[in-house]
Design a protein around this motif. Structure first.
Motif, short mmCIF file in Angstrom:
data_model
loop_
_atom_site.label_atom_id
_atom_site.label_comp_id
_atom_site.label_asym_id
_atom_site.label_seq_id
_atom_site.Cartn_x
_atom_site.Cartn_y
_atom_site.Cartn_z
N UNK A 262 0.85 -1.19 0.00
CA UNK A 262 0.00 0.00 0.00
C UNK A 262 0.89 1.25 0.00
N UNK A 263 0.27 2.40 0.15
CA UNK A 263 1.04 3.64 0.06
C UNK A 263 2.08 3.78 1.17
N UNK A 264 1.91 2.99 2.24
CA UNK A 264 2.88 3.04 3.35
C UNK A 264 3.92 1.92 3.25
N UNK A 265 3.93 1.23 2.12
CA UNK A 265 4.87 0.14 1.83
C UNK A 265 4.60 -1.10 2.66
N UNK A 266 3.38 -1.21 3.20
CA UNK A 266 2.98 -2.42 3.92
C UNK A 266 2.49 -3.46 2.92
N UNK A 267 2.86 -4.72 3.14
CA UNK A 267 2.36 -5.81 2.31
C UNK A 267 0.96 -6.20 2.80
N UNK A 280 6.54 -2.51 -7.18
CA UNK A 280 6.25 -1.43 -8.11
C UNK A 280 6.18 -0.13 -7.32
N UNK A 281 6.45 0.98 -7.97
CA UNK A 281 6.35 2.26 -7.27
C UNK A 281 5.28 3.11 -7.95
N UNK A 282 4.60 3.96 -7.20
CA UNK A 282 3.59 4.83 -7.81
C UNK A 282 4.25 5.81 -8.79
N UNK A 283 3.58 6.03 -9.91
CA UNK A 283 4.04 7.03 -10.86
C UNK A 283 3.44 8.36 -10.42
N UNK A 284 4.27 9.32 -10.10
CA UNK A 284 3.79 10.57 -9.52
C UNK A 284 2.87 11.37 -10.44
N UNK A 285 2.88 11.04 -11.75
CA UNK A 285 2.10 11.81 -12.71
C UNK A 285 0.75 11.18 -13.04
N UNK A 286 0.45 10.04 -12.43
CA UNK A 286 -0.84 9.41 -12.68
C UNK A 286 -1.15 8.51 -11.49
N UNK A 287 -2.26 7.80 -11.58
CA UNK A 287 -2.63 6.91 -10.49
C UNK A 287 -2.06 5.51 -10.69
N UNK A 288 -1.23 5.35 -11.68
CA UNK A 288 -0.66 4.04 -11.98
C UNK A 288 0.60 3.78 -11.15
N UNK A 289 1.02 2.53 -11.14
CA UNK A 289 2.33 2.18 -10.58
C UNK A 289 3.09 1.39 -11.63
#
Length: 444
Positions: A262-267, A280-289
């Motif tokens: 999740x956004x806090x890096x918890x599995x 995967x990491x969130x893409x700061x320019x969209x809601x994708x990762x």
């Protein structure tokens, strides 16, 4: 609190050090299957360019520094399984099995260079130098090679080509796309760099996917649908992938086998986190990762997980894929969206190119810049810089502006230093914002 971190590369080490600062009384165990820690994956280029002496000195941290911080190191130990519910991991060391319990577990096992699609890519003559032992083998092999094939035209392949040219090798570079560094640059920006590399001897095989590598005994046979090449050795310079065979079924994964966080890096399991090249990491320019194994992402996730270890407080902001390097005589740097990717952006985009000189007096190199922005809002989405002057640090300024959601109007008047010996009258970063804004002005 007993914290166990599996993996002692950039992500694991940064997490361990940050946790030590935030939780001085925590019991921290760092486990890795390698015999040494702290090796810099790009160390072989530093070695061949004589920037460093012995390859073993290509380290970002030593064992002593970690031990001095009260971090327990367990090397040459491979975690083979885990029980999320019982909070126990099992590892092998010297052919014996051991178990270790944990209160908090961080998965930071990084990634390895491997491919199931290229037959024969596991040959010893196909060099993989992410880890120190592989580098030691690669150095000896490359020193005795006349012709070297590079499989992959990303940053690793580009830097390897540059290094091998200096060593006087015949270099063939295979890339399935039609130009170098396509993830980070639009073609017209990287074209001068490619032309310079061609002029110096790199033989490019664009639009060719390596399908098979055969060890003939004396040489390697590289095969694509279009061509065959006999060479002395090859370098596997493609994307790395995580190896997470030790996870139990309680840990949720994406279809590409990276760990879901999740956004806090918890599995999906309480008190178990995943960072670095495992996710995967969130893409700061969209809601994708997306999966983008970069050192700067690994280190930042290590810092963020320390913040969230006891209580989720700090979301990971994600990545805009900022890179910079030097190929032949060119410094190249990129951040954010490319124009080619603009087709997939939700809003229409515009682009502007800028060319200027690096400074008034200390250098007269041409600086080429490109800025990508939303046509209506003028929000900056991406930037690319190419020059024989060192412009690498300027990409960080542009990256910060993109991450802050700034517009051309906000950016062109940012306060940057001016000195006649070191800079131009208008900084390239100001100029990009200014020209972007004016490119759509209707003078009439």
């Amino acid at each position: 609190m007993k914290v166990v971190i599996i993996g002692a590369s950039f992500a694991g080490v940064s997490a361990a050090l940050a946790i030590r600062k935030k939780h001085p009384k925590a019991e921290i165990h760092l486990i890795d299957k390698q015999q040494t820690i702290g090796y810099l994956p790009g160390g072989i280029n530093l070695y061949f360019n004589e920037t460093i002496g012995p390859i073993e000195t290509a380290q970002f941290i030593s064992e002593e520094q970690l031990v001095d911080n009260g971090i327990s190191l367990l090397l040459n130990a491979e975690v083979v399984s885990m029980d999320s519910k019982q909070r126990i991991i099992k590892y092998e060391k010297q052919e014996s099995d051991f178990f270790m319990s944990f209160d908090k577990l961080i998965l930071a096992t990084g990634s390895s260079q491997w491919s199931q699609k290229i037959l024969g890519s596991d040959s010893e003559k196909v060099l993989k130098y992410k880890f120190l032992q592989g580098v030691v083998n690669a150095i000896e092999r490359l020193e005795n090679s006349n012709t070297v094939a590079l499989i992959g035209g990303g940053q690793i392949g580009g830097e390897a080509a540059d290094t091998l040219l200096k060593k006087g090798k015949e270099v063939h570079l295979f890339e399935r796309m039609d130009y170098l560094l396509f993830k980070y640059f639009d073609e017209e920006m990287i074209r001068p760099v490619q032309a310079e590399m061609s002029a110096r001897g790199v033989i490019f095989h664009f639009n060719e996917t390596v399908e098979k590598v055969t060890d003939t005994g004396k040489a390697l046979l590289i095969e694509t649908k279009k061509s065959q090449l006999l060479c002395d050795s090859a370098i596997f310079a493609m994307n790395v992938r995580p190896d997470l065979r030790y996870l139990d079924e309680q840990i949720q994964k994406h279809t590409d086998q990276t760990v879901f966080v999740n956004e806090y890096l918890q599995t999906s399991q309480e008190d178990i986190f995943a960072i670095g090249d495992c996710i995967q990491v969130p893409y700061s320019l969209s809601k994708e990762s997306f999966y983008i194994p970069l050192v700067n992402n690994a280190v930042r996730t290590g810092l963020v997980v320390a913040q969230n270890l006891v209580e989720p407080t700090t979301p990971f902001v994600g990545s805009i894929r900022t890179i910079g390097t030097k190929l032949v005589d060119y410094y190249v740097a990129s951040t954010g969206l490319t124009e080619a990717e603009g087709l997939f952006h939700e809003q229409p985009i515009s682009v502007t190119h800028v060319h200027q000189r690096s400074s008034l007096f200390s250098g007269n190199e041409k600086v080429s810049g490109k800025i990508i922005f939303e046509k209506d809002s003028h929000k900056i989405l991406g930037a690319q810089l190419v020059s024989k002057a060192n412009i690498l640090e300027k990409i960080n300024t542009l990256a910060l502006g993109i991450q802050m959601g700034q517009t051309l109007e906000e950016f062109y008047q940012k306060d940057f230093l001016y000195h006649p010996y070191y800079s131009s009258v208008i900084d390239i970063t100001n100029q990009l914002g200014f020209e972007g804004l004016w490119s759509e002005a209707d003078e009439n």
